[in-house]
Design an enzyme around this catalytic site. Sequence first.
Site, PDB file in Angstrom:
ATOM      1  N   THR A 132      16.661 -36.678  22.521  1.00  0.00           N
ATOM      2  CA  THR A 132      17.699 -36.278  23.478  1.00  0.00           C
ATOM      3  C   THR A 132      17.988 -34.781  23.469  1.00  0.00           C
ATOM      4  OG1 THR A 132      20.093 -36.407  23.870  1.00  0.00           O
ATOM      5  CG2 THR A 132      19.341 -37.017  21.683  1.00  0.00           C
ATOM      6  N   GLU A 134      20.764 -33.678  23.517  1.00  0.00           N
ATOM      7  CA  GLU A 134      21.957 -33.491  22.691  1.00  0.00           C
ATOM      8  C   GLU A 134      21.605 -32.848  21.337  1.00  0.00           C
ATOM      9  OE1 GLU A 134      25.411 -34.242  23.300  1.00  0.00           O
ATOM     10  OE2 GLU A 134      24.548 -34.131  25.298  1.00  0.00           O
ATOM     11  N   TYR A 156      26.391 -38.847  17.183  1.00  0.00           N
ATOM     12  CA  TYR A 156      25.242 -39.357  17.949  1.00  0.00           C
ATOM     13  C   TYR A 156      24.053 -38.407  17.804  1.00  0.00           C
ATOM     14  CZ  TYR A 156      22.303 -40.005  22.100  1.00  0.00           C
ATOM     15  OH  TYR A 156      21.243 -40.160  22.948  1.00  0.00           O
ATOM     16  N   LYS A 160      20.423 -38.919  16.030  1.00  0.00           N
ATOM     17  CA  LYS A 160      19.184 -38.740  16.788  1.00  0.00           C
ATOM     18  C   LYS A 160      18.299 -37.651  16.159  1.00  0.00           C
ATOM     19  CE  LYS A 160      19.138 -41.570  20.405  1.00  0.00           C
ATOM     20  NZ  LYS A 160      17.977 -42.370  20.831  1.00  0.00           N
TER      21      LYS A 160
END
Length: 384
Positions: A132, A134, A156, A160
């Site tokens: 991701t 992110e 999160y 990840k």
Amino acid sequence: MKRALITGITGQDGSYLAEFLLAQGYEVHGIKRRASQFNTQRIDHLYEDPHDHDPRFHLHYGDLSDSSNLTRILSEVRPDEVYNLAAQSHVGVSFESPEYTADIDALGTLRLLEAIRFLGLQETTRFYQASTSELYGLVQEIPQRETTPFHPRSPYAVAKLYAYWITVNYREAYGMFACNGILFNHESPRRGETFVTRKITRGLANIAMGLEDCLYMGNLDARRDWGHARDYVRMQWLMLQQDAPEDYVIATGQQHSVRDFVQWSAAALGLTLAFEGSGVDEVARVERVAGPVGPGGQAGRRDPADRSGLFPAGRGRDAAGRRHAGTRAAWLDARDRRTPDVRRDGRRRPRHRAPVRDAARQRPRDPRGLRTIARMRQTGGMPA
Ligand SMILES: Nc1nc2c(ncn2[C@@H]2O[C@H](COP(=O)(O)OP(=O)(O)O[C@H]3O[C@H](CO)[C@@H](O)[C@H](O)[C@@H]3O)[C@@H](O)[C@H]2O)c(=O)[nH]1
């Protein structure tokens, strides 16, 4: 015939990827979690009864928290390609459930990789990890590319990050064909309803139809690079078709603000919004209503002196239970009153029925899906 195994098959990307792989001639296996309510709406159109002759679509109960279950499914399916799309994928929720997020998003990836290795499939099974944008969090360079250093800023993103590096590690340590797809945001009508695009489109559509009167938002000035999920699942597949495994960034290269998205959505519904105030006190009121609003309907005329928003509070009814003028419900009521029950051809005309209310017409059938309406307040936080 190639066989693929998809974790997270009931989600937005899983459903598009399953469709895509079936069209490519694959046999597709998906892992879905057991739930007391149906959770397969996005893939119901792909379902094939296991008793049918040679079905190419198979579902297995499983969970990324359950190593023995993953090992058993992998040993039965022996897939050519594994797509790990399952995750607790909501950034805001990860602050409330950081341990669960780490268990599924970080350790879940490890469990899957380890099961592939344990079964001796590391040389035959290719592995895609849904990574991701992110990971970039506090961005270190613009635009971000495969070599940009990561700086995750949520539980999160940190989970990840582990999944990213363990995927790289299995590639380097065991020679697995394993790739990270570092995908920027990708949306569709199948996107979960608490992510910002669906929250806005659903919320404003409900406002336009008079079902709700306020939509509370977080930071309207956050910027995102939005692509379409259908394009991005093709990228996931392409990564596994290359000669050598690598990690790839996928994006459109264009960013827009959440505020832009609100305004586009409002415009599509014929609503003109006027923003007032700033920071957490910012409010957007519906200033004008034009054109067709809602499926098959049109907006009622709004009293220009009314600054309280498109529809007054009280779910569009006054104390006597009458609907207020200006709501879609009022427009439908008026249409029903002025339109004869019987058509010229003698057949009975169907009456309007509120599509989203329960029999008593008191409560929304799905309370999660129906909170909305005409004031948008910037709270500064990030509500789901
Ligand atoms: N959800 C939500 N977000 C809001 C709101 N108001 C503003 N935002 C802002 O809208 C942005 C986009 O939020 P989402 O689309 O909901 O999710 P995301 O945080 O960008 O994460 C998604 O994309 C990532 C990158 O592809 C994914 O990794 C992640 O799983 C998720 O799908 C965020 O900056 C968030 O602060 C709101 O009311 N709700």
